[in-house]
Design a protein around this motif. Structure first.
Motif, PDB file in Angstrom:
ATOM      1  N   ALA A 106       7.383  15.486   2.448  1.00  0.00           N
ATOM      2  CA  ALA A 106       7.287  14.135   3.010  1.00  0.00           C
ATOM      3  C   ALA A 106       8.046  13.180   2.100  1.00  0.00           C
ATOM      4  O   ALA A 106       8.450  13.536   0.989  1.00  0.00           O
ATOM      5  N   LEU A 107       8.235  11.977   2.588  1.00  0.00           N
ATOM      6  CA  LEU A 107       8.852  10.918   1.796  1.00  0.00           C
ATOM      7  C   LEU A 107       7.818   9.833   1.558  1.00  0.00           C
ATOM      8  O   LEU A 107       7.070   9.463   2.471  1.00  0.00           O
ATOM      9  N   HIS A 108       7.785   9.321   0.332  1.00  0.00           N
ATOM     10  CA  HIS A 108       6.838   8.261  -0.005  1.00  0.00           C
ATOM     11  C   HIS A 108       7.602   7.079  -0.575  1.00  0.00           C
ATOM     12  O   HIS A 108       8.449   7.246  -1.455  1.00  0.00           O
ATOM     13  N   VAL A 109       7.322   5.897  -0.033  1.00  0.00           N
ATOM     14  CA  VAL A 109       7.921   4.658  -0.543  1.00  0.00           C
ATOM     15  C   VAL A 109       6.777   3.744  -0.967  1.00  0.00           C
ATOM     16  O   VAL A 109       6.092   3.150  -0.129  1.00  0.00           O
ATOM     17  N   ALA A 110       6.560   3.639  -2.258  1.00  0.00           N
ATOM     18  CA  ALA A 110       5.415   2.884  -2.776  1.00  0.00           C
ATOM     19  C   ALA A 110       5.546   1.395  -2.524  1.00  0.00           C
ATOM     20  O   ALA A 110       4.540   0.681  -2.475  1.00  0.00           O
ATOM     21  N   GLU A 111       6.775   0.903  -2.350  1.00  0.00           N
ATOM     22  CA  GLU A 111       6.977  -0.548  -2.239  1.00  0.00           C
ATOM     23  C   GLU A 111       6.812  -1.075  -0.824  1.00  0.00           C
ATOM     24  O   GLU A 111       6.927  -2.283  -0.598  1.00  0.00           O
TER      25      GLU A 111
ATOM     26  N   MET B  16      15.315  13.484   7.216  1.00  0.00           N
ATOM     27  CA  MET B  16      14.623  12.991   6.022  1.00  0.00           C
ATOM     28  C   MET B  16      15.524  13.057   4.800  1.00  0.00           C
ATOM     29  O   MET B  16      15.529  12.136   3.973  1.00  0.00           O
ATOM     30  N   GLU B  17      16.297  14.111   4.679  1.00  0.00           N
ATOM     31  CA  GLU B  17      17.197  14.223   3.534  1.00  0.00           C
ATOM     32  C   GLU B  17      18.283  13.161   3.589  1.00  0.00           C
ATOM     33  O   GLU B  17      18.612  12.531   2.567  1.00  0.00           O
ATOM     34  N   ALA B  18      18.850  12.934   4.782  1.00  0.00           N
ATOM     35  CA  ALA B  18      19.877  11.894   4.927  1.00  0.00           C
ATOM     36  C   ALA B  18      19.296  10.513   4.628  1.00  0.00           C
ATOM     37  O   ALA B  18      19.940   9.683   3.961  1.00  0.00           O
ATOM     38  N   TYR B  19      18.101  10.257   5.111  1.00  0.00           N
ATOM     39  CA  TYR B  19      17.414   8.987   4.856  1.00  0.00           C
ATOM     40  C   TYR B  19      17.172   8.800   3.362  1.00  0.00           C
ATOM     41  O   TYR B  19      17.513   7.761   2.776  1.00  0.00           O
ATOM     42  N   ALA B  20      16.604   9.823   2.713  1.00  0.00           N
ATOM     43  CA  ALA B  20      16.291   9.712   1.293  1.00  0.00           C
ATOM     44  C   ALA B  20      17.542   9.539   0.450  1.00  0.00           C
ATOM     45  O   ALA B  20      17.589   8.693  -0.459  1.00  0.00           O
TER      46      ALA B  20
ATOM     47  N   GLY C  49      -2.764   3.981   2.658  1.00  0.00           N
ATOM     48  CA  GLY C  49      -1.538   3.272   3.022  1.00  0.00           C
ATOM     49  C   GLY C  49      -1.100   3.630   4.423  1.00  0.00           C
ATOM     50  O   GLY C  49      -1.896   4.069   5.260  1.00  0.00           O
ATOM     51  N   LEU C  50       0.196   3.454   4.690  1.00  0.00           N
ATOM     52  CA  LEU C  50       0.778   3.764   5.984  1.00  0.00           C
ATOM     53  C   LEU C  50       1.040   5.260   6.087  1.00  0.00           C
ATOM     54  O   LEU C  50       1.522   5.875   5.137  1.00  0.00           O
ATOM     55  N   VAL C  51       0.746   5.826   7.253  1.00  0.00           N
ATOM     56  CA  VAL C  51       0.999   7.239   7.496  1.00  0.00           C
ATOM     57  C   VAL C  51       1.866   7.355   8.746  1.00  0.00           C
ATOM     58  O   VAL C  51       1.464   6.947   9.834  1.00  0.00           O
ATOM     59  N   LEU C  52       3.065   7.899   8.565  1.00  0.00           N
ATOM     60  CA  LEU C  52       4.019   8.064   9.662  1.00  0.00           C
ATOM     61  C   LEU C  52       4.168   9.560   9.902  1.00  0.00           C
ATOM     62  O   LEU C  52       5.073  10.209   9.400  1.00  0.00           O
ATOM     63  N   ALA C  53       3.222  10.113  10.657  1.00  0.00           N
ATOM     64  CA  ALA C  53       3.152  11.542  10.901  1.00  0.00           C
ATOM     65  C   ALA C  53       3.935  11.903  12.154  1.00  0.00           C
ATOM     66  O   ALA C  53       4.408  11.036  12.884  1.00  0.00           O
ATOM     67  N   LYS C  54       4.032  13.197  12.423  1.00  0.00           N
ATOM     68  CA  LYS C  54       4.827  13.670  13.555  1.00  0.00           C
ATOM     69  C   LYS C  54       4.321  13.108  14.880  1.00  0.00           C
ATOM     70  O   LYS C  54       5.100  12.702  15.730  1.00  0.00           O
ATOM     71  N   ARG C  55       3.010  13.097  15.067  1.00  0.00           N
ATOM     72  CA  ARG C  55       2.462  12.708  16.372  1.00  0.00           C
ATOM     73  C   ARG C  55       2.044  11.248  16.439  1.00  0.00           C
ATOM     74  O   ARG C  55       2.084  10.637  17.505  1.00  0.00           O
TER      75      ARG C  55
ATOM     76  N   CYS D 269       0.801  -1.219   0.000  1.00  0.00           N
ATOM     77  CA  CYS D 269       0.000   0.000   0.000  1.00  0.00           C
ATOM     78  C   CYS D 269       0.835   1.271   0.000  1.00  0.00           C
ATOM     79  O   CYS D 269       0.316   2.367  -0.227  1.00  0.00           O
ATOM     80  N   GLY D 270       2.123   1.172   0.276  1.00  0.00           N
ATOM     81  CA  GLY D 270       2.992   2.331   0.323  1.00  0.00           C
ATOM     82  C   GLY D 270       2.968   3.037   1.664  1.00  0.00           C
ATOM     83  O   GLY D 270       2.015   2.919   2.435  1.00  0.00           O
ATOM     84  N   GLY D 271       4.040   3.773   1.950  1.00  0.00           N
ATOM     85  CA  GLY D 271       4.164   4.488   3.206  1.00  0.00           C
ATOM     86  C   GLY D 271       4.527   5.946   2.979  1.00  0.00           C
ATOM     87  O   GLY D 271       5.410   6.261   2.171  1.00  0.00           O
ATOM     88  N   LEU D 272       3.815   6.839   3.678  1.00  0.00           N
ATOM     89  CA  LEU D 272       4.053   8.273   3.604  1.00  0.00           C
ATOM     90  C   LEU D 272       4.625   8.719   4.943  1.00  0.00           C
ATOM     91  O   LEU D 272       3.987   8.543   5.981  1.00  0.00           O
ATOM     92  N   CYS D 273       5.820   9.309   4.933  1.00  0.00           N
ATOM     93  CA  CYS D 273       6.564   9.571   6.167  1.00  0.00           C
ATOM     94  C   CYS D 273       6.985  11.032   6.258  1.00  0.00           C
ATOM     95  O   CYS D 273       7.541  11.571   5.301  1.00  0.00           O
ATOM     96  N   TRP D 274       6.703  11.641   7.433  1.00  0.00           N
ATOM     97  CA  TRP D 274       7.283  12.953   7.722  1.00  0.00           C
ATOM     98  C   TRP D 274       7.516  13.123   9.229  1.00  0.00           C
ATOM     99  O   TRP D 274       7.423  14.209   9.778  1.00  0.00           O
ATOM    100  N   ASP D 275       7.854  12.036   9.902  1.00  0.00           N
ATOM    101  CA  ASP D 275       8.058  12.098  11.355  1.00  0.00           C
ATOM    102  C   ASP D 275       9.525  12.305  11.734  1.00  0.00           C
ATOM    103  O   ASP D 275       9.920  12.060  12.864  1.00  0.00           O
ATOM    104  N   LEU D 276      10.329  12.760  10.789  1.00  0.00           N
ATOM    105  CA  LEU D 276      11.736  13.066  11.041  1.00  0.00           C
ATOM    106  C   LEU D 276      11.974  14.555  10.779  1.00  0.00           C
ATOM    107  O   LEU D 276      11.177  15.215  10.119  1.00  0.00           O
ATOM    108  N   SER D 277      13.092  15.045  11.274  1.00  0.00           N
ATOM    109  CA  SER D 277      13.474  16.420  10.942  1.00  0.00           C
ATOM    110  C   SER D 277      13.822  16.499   9.456  1.00  0.00           C
ATOM    111  O   SER D 277      14.069  15.486   8.799  1.00  0.00           O
ATOM    112  N   ALA D 278      13.864  17.720   8.935  1.00  0.00           N
ATOM    113  CA  ALA D 278      14.196  17.905   7.516  1.00  0.00           C
ATOM    114  C   ALA D 278      15.570  17.324   7.196  1.00  0.00           C
ATOM    115  O   ALA D 278      15.758  16.676   6.150  1.00  0.00           O
ATOM    116  N   ALA D 279      16.530  17.526   8.093  1.00  0.00           N
ATOM    117  CA  ALA D 279      17.881  16.998   7.863  1.00  0.00           C
ATOM    118  C   ALA D 279      17.882  15.475   7.877  1.00  0.00           C
ATOM    119  O   ALA D 279      18.549  14.833   7.053  1.00  0.00           O
TER     120      ALA D 279
END
Length: 357
Positions: free
Chosen positions: A134-139, A98-102, A233-239, A86-96
């Protein structure tokens, strides 16, 4: 390979079920023993996210991506497994972060897409709060944990596995080798015993002098009553981290491992559910049904323990957090190692002997 090898698997969580299924299909005579309902303590309380996401070194990433591929193969072999990419949408990390992860995971071949607010809204149109980035991983995906475990155990039974409801009281040792288990219903012998009993594994292993350095942190997840479709799909929000199950329940925790249940789990669950509803457009009629508190069998360094216990023949150990993600590949690799003596290189970092150093 010895088709007649007799194996006991202790535990009916998803890891034990996968090992039993793979062993039975490879020709072993398998007996599964458990003293709890299907799934044990951890599996029914799992968020059930299948991923190879942030925060892990590359060797563990490679094991997890192989596990994701094995999920697809396993679902083809056992079509009753409820699996959704179903894919996952993530924004529960700091901007830095998320960039390092991506950047890092994209270099390793993980399908990460950076998405803006408008794209995130197209992916999950019922979210009331959306990030600028945010970051999205469809797989990424989910496997409904109890139903998947039942499907694997049924597959094992179709290939001749016996499932026994009993309590394992001790491993039995004969001439320096584990030759079976004592149970509340008597002695059961085997050529090898697999300990895949989750949080119960250390006590069982200790009866043969094997120390498993495991922590069991609790995690609370709320479950709504079945409801109309709100999440794709999956939602990985701040809270909160949340998703919608195949039967329509919205499940959520303060992270995918679950919330700290606090002093009063009922109060924590109500507060968590109250925080979740405003995050979803159209959730006015959503009602809390129940909450779960799962105890996650987590080796102290955070990585799985998979393999034979050095110095004790006849016992194989498979204990880990992230059992949902890893179950198919652990089942495959454990069966190969137990029956053929071949240890996959991806398991090299995850033997129990690393804790003796």
């Amino acid at each position: 390979m010895s088709a007649a090898k007799q194996i006991i698997v202790i535990g009916t969580g998803i890891v034990g079920a996968s090992i039993a299924s793979h062993l039975a299909k490879a020709g072993a005579r398998v007996t599964v023993i458990a003293d709890s309902e299907v799934g044990g303590v951890a599996t029914p309380a799992s968020f059930a996210w299948i991923n190879a996401t942030w925060g892990n070194p590359e060797p563990y990433f490679r094991l997890r991506t192989r596990a994701m591929a094995e999920w697809s193969r396993l679902a083809n072999d056992v079509p009753t497994i409820p699996l959704s990419w179903c894919g996952g949408l993530c924004w529960d990390l700091s901007a830095a972060e998320m960039e390092a992860y991506a950047t890092g995971h994209s270099a390793w071949g993980y399908g990460i897409e950076r998405v803006d607010r408008a794209t995130a809204a197209r992916i999950e149109p019922n979210l009331t709060e959306l990030p600028d980035l945010a970051l999205h991983v469809a797989e990424e995906g989910v496997a409904e944990p109890v139903a998947a475990t039942k499907a694997l155990l049924a597959d094992a039974e179709r290939h001749g596995t016996r499932i026994i409801s009993s309590t394992v009281t001790a491993l039995v040792e004969t001439d320096g080798k584990i030759t079976g288990v004592d149970t509340s219903h008597g002695l059961i012998t085997a050529d090898e015993v697999v300990i895949a009993a989750g949080v119960g594994s250390p006590d069982i292993a200790a009866t043969a002098g094997i120390n498993l350095p495991i922590e069991t942190p609790p995690g609370l997840i709320v479950h709504s009553r079945p409801y109309k479709k709100l999440l794709n799909g999956l939602v990985l929000a701040k809270r909160l981290h949340m998703r919608q199950t195949s039967e329509g329940r919205i499940i959520a925790g303060s992270d995918f491992g679950g919330a700290d249940p606090g002093m009063d789990a009922d109060v924590t669950a109500r507060e968590l559910f109250a925080a979740m509803k405003p995050m979803l457009r159209g959730a006015d009629g959503l009602e809390l049904d129940f909450h779960t508190v799962g105890y996650r069998p987590t080796p102290v360094d955070g990585f799985p323990i998979i393999g034979r216990a050095k110095g004790t023949d006849g016992v194989y150990i498979a204990v880990m957090h992230s059992g949902i993600t890893l179950a198919p590949v652990v089942g495959l690799f454990a069966a190969q190692e137990i029956l053929d003596g071949e240890r996959d290189p991806l398991l090299a970092p995850y033997g129990l002997s690393r804790f003796a150093q």
